[in-house]
Design an enzyme around this catalytic site. Sequence first.
Site, mmCIF file in Angstrom:
data_model
loop_
_atom_site.group_PDB
_atom_site.id
_atom_site.type_symbol
_atom_site.label_atom_id
_atom_site.label_comp_id
_atom_site.label_asym_id
_atom_site.label_seq_id
_atom_site.Cartn_x
_atom_site.Cartn_y
_atom_site.Cartn_z
ATOM 1 C CB CYS A 191 -0.954 0.013 1.193
ATOM 2 S SG CYS A 191 -0.139 0.222 2.792
ATOM 3 C CB CYS B 8 -7.637 -13.201 15.594
ATOM 4 S SG CYS B 8 -8.788 -12.284 14.565
ATOM 5 C CB THR C 171 8.061 5.570 4.184
ATOM 6 O OG1 THR C 171 9.015 6.632 4.350
ATOM 7 C CG2 THR C 171 8.808 4.267 3.965
ATOM 8 N N GLY D 212 18.286 9.352 3.559
ATOM 9 C CA GLY D 212 17.986 10.698 3.100
ATOM 10 C C GLY D 212 16.554 11.102 3.379
ATOM 11 C CG ASP E 265 12.918 5.816 16.069
ATOM 12 O OD1 ASP E 265 12.259 6.672 16.679
ATOM 13 O OD2 ASP E 265 12.536 4.639 15.951
ATOM 14 C CG LEU F 286 20.354 14.347 1.925
ATOM 15 C CD1 LEU F 286 21.578 15.105 2.414
ATOM 16 C CD2 LEU F 286 19.412 14.070 3.096
ATOM 17 C CD GLU G 272 -22.482 -6.972 19.055
ATOM 18 O OE1 GLU G 272 -23.504 -6.466 19.566
ATOM 19 O OE2 GLU G 272 -21.602 -7.536 19.746
ATOM 20 C CD GLU H 143 -18.200 -11.379 24.974
ATOM 21 O OE1 GLU H 143 -18.274 -10.148 25.040
ATOM 22 O OE2 GLU H 143 -19.181 -12.132 25.105
#
Length: 1292
Positions: A75, A152, A268, A349, A360, A402, A787, A1246
């Site tokens: 994506c 899940c 990205t 870059g 980071d 750059l 639901e 649950e």
Amino acid sequence: MAVNTDMLVFFVNGKKVCLRNVEPETTLMAYLRRDLGLTGTKNGCDEGSCGACTVMVSAYNRDSGRIVHKALTSCMVPICTLHGLAVTTTEGIGSLATGLHPVQERIVKFHGTQCGFCTPGMVMSMYTLLRSNPNPTRKQVSDSLHGNICRCTGYRPIMDAFWTFSKETCCSPENGGCCQDTDLSCPQGNSAGCCRGQPAKLTDISSLSLYDPTQEPIFPPELQVEGLCENLVCFRGRRVTWYRPVTLSQALQIKSENPDAQIASGCTFLAQQLKTCVQEVIVIDISGLKELKSHEIKNGVLMLGAGLSMADLIDLSDHGDLAEVSLVQAVPKVLESWGSQLKNSATLGGHIMLRGARYDLMPLLVAGDCFALVASKDAERKIQLKEAFLRDSNPLKPCEILISVGVPCAQKFVQTFKVAKRKHQDLASLSAAFFLGISPSEKLKIDDAQITYGGNIPSLIVPVETTKFLAGRKVSEEMIGEAMLALQSELLPFEGKGLSKTQSLWAQGFLSKCLLELIAGNQQGDRVTTNEQPDIYKSCQIFEIDQEGTFSKLKAVGQPLTHSTGEEQATGEAVFIDDIPMTVGELYMYPVLSTQHHAKITGVDLSEALSMPGVHGYIDHKDVPGVNFVFAEYADEELLATDTVHHCGQIICGIVATDRDTAVSAAQCVKVTYEDLTPVILTIQEAIEAKSFLGLPWRVTRGNLEAGFAQSDEVLEGELSTKGQKHIYLETLGALSVPRERDQIEVYTGTQLCHTLQIAVAEVLGVPAHNVVVKVKRIGGGFGGKESRSLLPSMITALAARKFRRPVRCIFNRKDDTLINGGRHPSLARYKVGFTKEGKIIALQTMLYTNGGITKETSNSVIKLAVIRGESCYNIPNVLVEGRVCRTNHSSHASLRGFGCPQMLWIVENILTAVATHLSLQPHKVRELQLYKEGETTITNCFLENFKLPKCWEECKSLADFDKRSQLVKEFNSTNKQRKRGLAIQPMMFGIGIYDKFLNQAGALVHIYTDGSVLVTHGGCEMGQGLHTKIKQIASDTLGISFDKVLVSETCTNMVPNATATVASVSTELNGRAVHAACITLVERLRPFREADPQAGWEKWVSAAYFSRVSLSTTGFVSYGDFGFDFDTCKGPDCMYLTCGVGCSEVEVDCLTGEHKLVRTDIVMDVGRSINPAVDIGQIEGGFVQGYGYYMMEEVVHSPEGKLLTDSPLTYKIPLAADIPAQFNVALLKNNLNDKGIYSSKGIGEPPLLLALSVYLATHDAVKSARVERGLSEVFYLEHPSIPANVLKALN
């Protein structure tokens, strides 16, 4: 500049793709799904943060002669970046027709699939690792999955499956099988992951196919031939022009001619921009420039090409010639938390050019005194990162690019730190880099220092005065304290200006950790925790298998069979809503949502949207022929707003177009004007003050509260609150509505409420219910979120399909889905508790408020169940629990796994902890003192017979070795100052059965065909919980045939009418009983033929019945249970039976940052006699990890104005594989029958979520130990959720 060609050439699954006139903003994911029909690549977020769309992209490196394989999130890959590359999807490595690849096979056989939506992405991440490294370590396997989320499974079965490919794993066919079955020694020392000593296995290792890397498909030879990627190419679309130069000089020339052009490398960030861009854009793709992917040392400076990916930088740390470059050696630690897909795509870059303090590497590069080398067509120049990139403005001129980064080749003592809500794949709340020059002649003396702080702050902070303080000083414990004071003083002006008090504490803690690490490197002592992922996880699953054929000779029931459609999920052949192929004439619709909390609509300007090519029209409230309410019964929420909106995300209208991209773009062009209205109520406190409520109070009472408090030795009062939780199912809400003749319509959707949805669509269209058919094949995760909210896309597409007389599809994007679906209810509780000096609670009064959002929906049902569970599993003689739902201007909060119980249990356990602290008692002793016992009666008049909670408690203490480990935790805490451990054991019980008695009914339809095959249809929906698998087991055992002879069909309202929703952990109970009843009827019809010829066999009995004109089709129906709770009289019982369990967790808390590591969890669960142990254990582990996220990690954040800020996996953090317990043991209680359950089983969906509260309680225990050591009060409040910031607040 001349352009040679505009033909885009790449390969997909070995087939050549040649595209001319391509739209450059098209992503690889969109092309695979839309144009090639390869829907195994799933769209879970469309922003690269979930991993569901992971594919392998391969390239031929002409210099090395090697083929390089990378896992990428498709994506985030613009299609034009694929020129000359090869793409592999899960369909390309195996299928049901050709056979499964070993990676696909193992995730299935290890029960690593539930809903299956994330499965192809998991498969491709692991597959890519194997193509790059056929013999990975366990850590490499773990690291490869940091970029993939699963809501899940709880990850354990996925990790167990993929660890079998590691040379370090015992239970692996590549390593000769399991040491339990051979004479081989165990490569894991009979410990982590080894099945030795386990009485039964969930997976038969001997059945696994051997992985042979020589049998993998070859890289397309055509792509290895010179010429294809040797020339500049240009791809021109309607809005985007994409240049792909092959030399730096070409790139600089294009940039000089197009100074506003965007630079693309890893894409990205750019990929997201292009999806929403409406203006013309020129892109220069420099990802193929060799000059930008090199490294060399010049004059004591390491020059790193700007095109190097993060994965490339990590690899450089292993280069011998760079061993003395301290910054390079620090890079792997900084990037270890990144997902493999992001490491493979993000470049050095691009990272720098984002210029954000949160990224980071920036603190490391700035502290390391690095510089950027930028170039234009005519010149090069240096820019010091410390000077230029601390500013908001872009330091590059429009014509510059750059090209490299200069790193001084200094050898320093380097430390980096980062704290975030989640250890991996998360932006930093605060990060830091320390470069200390250590005196070669004097031990522990600092000659010079550089420090940089980054994270969620406006800009990087360089504490110059603190570095001056450190220079020339020798490190000691006294000096560390002085340094922290100096830093505290320097940071004080920043507090309140983007730096919070918590962040200041983190900054001081990082400095302390750095200096302590320096000391630790020179002498033995108390080392601070790094919270690194352990190299080896351990797990154990303890369960019984029906060895004696108790249920039937074929023994399907009781066996750990794999998910009935697991193979389809692994190969990408399982069809979800958006995987259904487009039909001729199909249209796409996307809604226009309100941006205001409470306002009058003064105008809706559709002109720009309707003028866009491909737009067919729109729908609004005027197009509703029936009732314009989501729930006609309540009439409190308009489907399409008429003149007023009451919350952000309310649907105003919908744009209908030829395709998704056009519909979404057009919807964004609709201009809605508003006039603000008052009041705007956003919080529970505001609702209480305004008396804004949904419905009347609900109350449950027992005993004499006033007398109880009078008898108590002590009384405490307090207030507690919980935040919400988002569902983050992987498949977003969506529907496809197809018009039929005479106003009939078929709706294909993913809902837990087939019958309710059918009625809602019929009411909005103004037609009888029999005109509407709802079909559900499978759901990509539900957890209650599908639901009531699942009605919205079905209703609006049905309206559009009726208006335009064509099929209409709508799939919500992730951000809108998260906004529209309110999630778990935030809560506020005020309590008063009375107790004896021995810790026995005599009286408890609780007033619970929940934030219901704008409408009733399920909120009153949620608050009722919360009130019913107001004493949890503790016998308190005098109780009053009241609950009230607050009406606020938020999207309606909905059902979420646990349904009010997680909030109430958190409140009750905090009350018990407060009692224990007040009396200086051990919390587990106080819990033990209150536990219900056999023969007692609960607050809702549920008589406890065959009550297994006390047994679960004792067995969990034994499994966890609780008493011994309690002492070990004390010893650990006494010898470690900066980290503390906590241990907690916690019980729970959960009522199975819907307290609205009429809902406890189900129907089924079973056909036997003349060849002996069986088709089963029932009213429940498969959403990963293994419902269809269990139904197949029940049907096959009841009929006495093999499991493979039974097929469970899609859920359809025209096959089984009036079905109860798939909720409340009762779906196997209800639907299983209905199927069982139908099968019993058929067994009786076949009995004469079996008795006439006992040896003939199933097929001949069926054939004989057919020729004797005996019906081989029947329905089954069940009305289950004689129970129901009356709130007016407080008479019950409220459930049919109770599912019980106990969890014990141990955590380790970093006292300088508030981070924690989940050391171990042991769970003992009463599931009766399990129909499928693999499914039940999967539900336990998955529920626990989801609950762990709720209590410890997942924070729903709104802006001061009420805007939802955590609306996708990029900003809302759910647990990853790296977050699960380092040792994760699950045991199903043995020798346990339940005469009220189908096949003696119990509902399990649950209840396990509630046991994750043990992690919170263990964290509370660790914080308490630290506070006592520091001389602080033992009484404190650990806020929910216990993210590092809240833990640090409690520590201080």
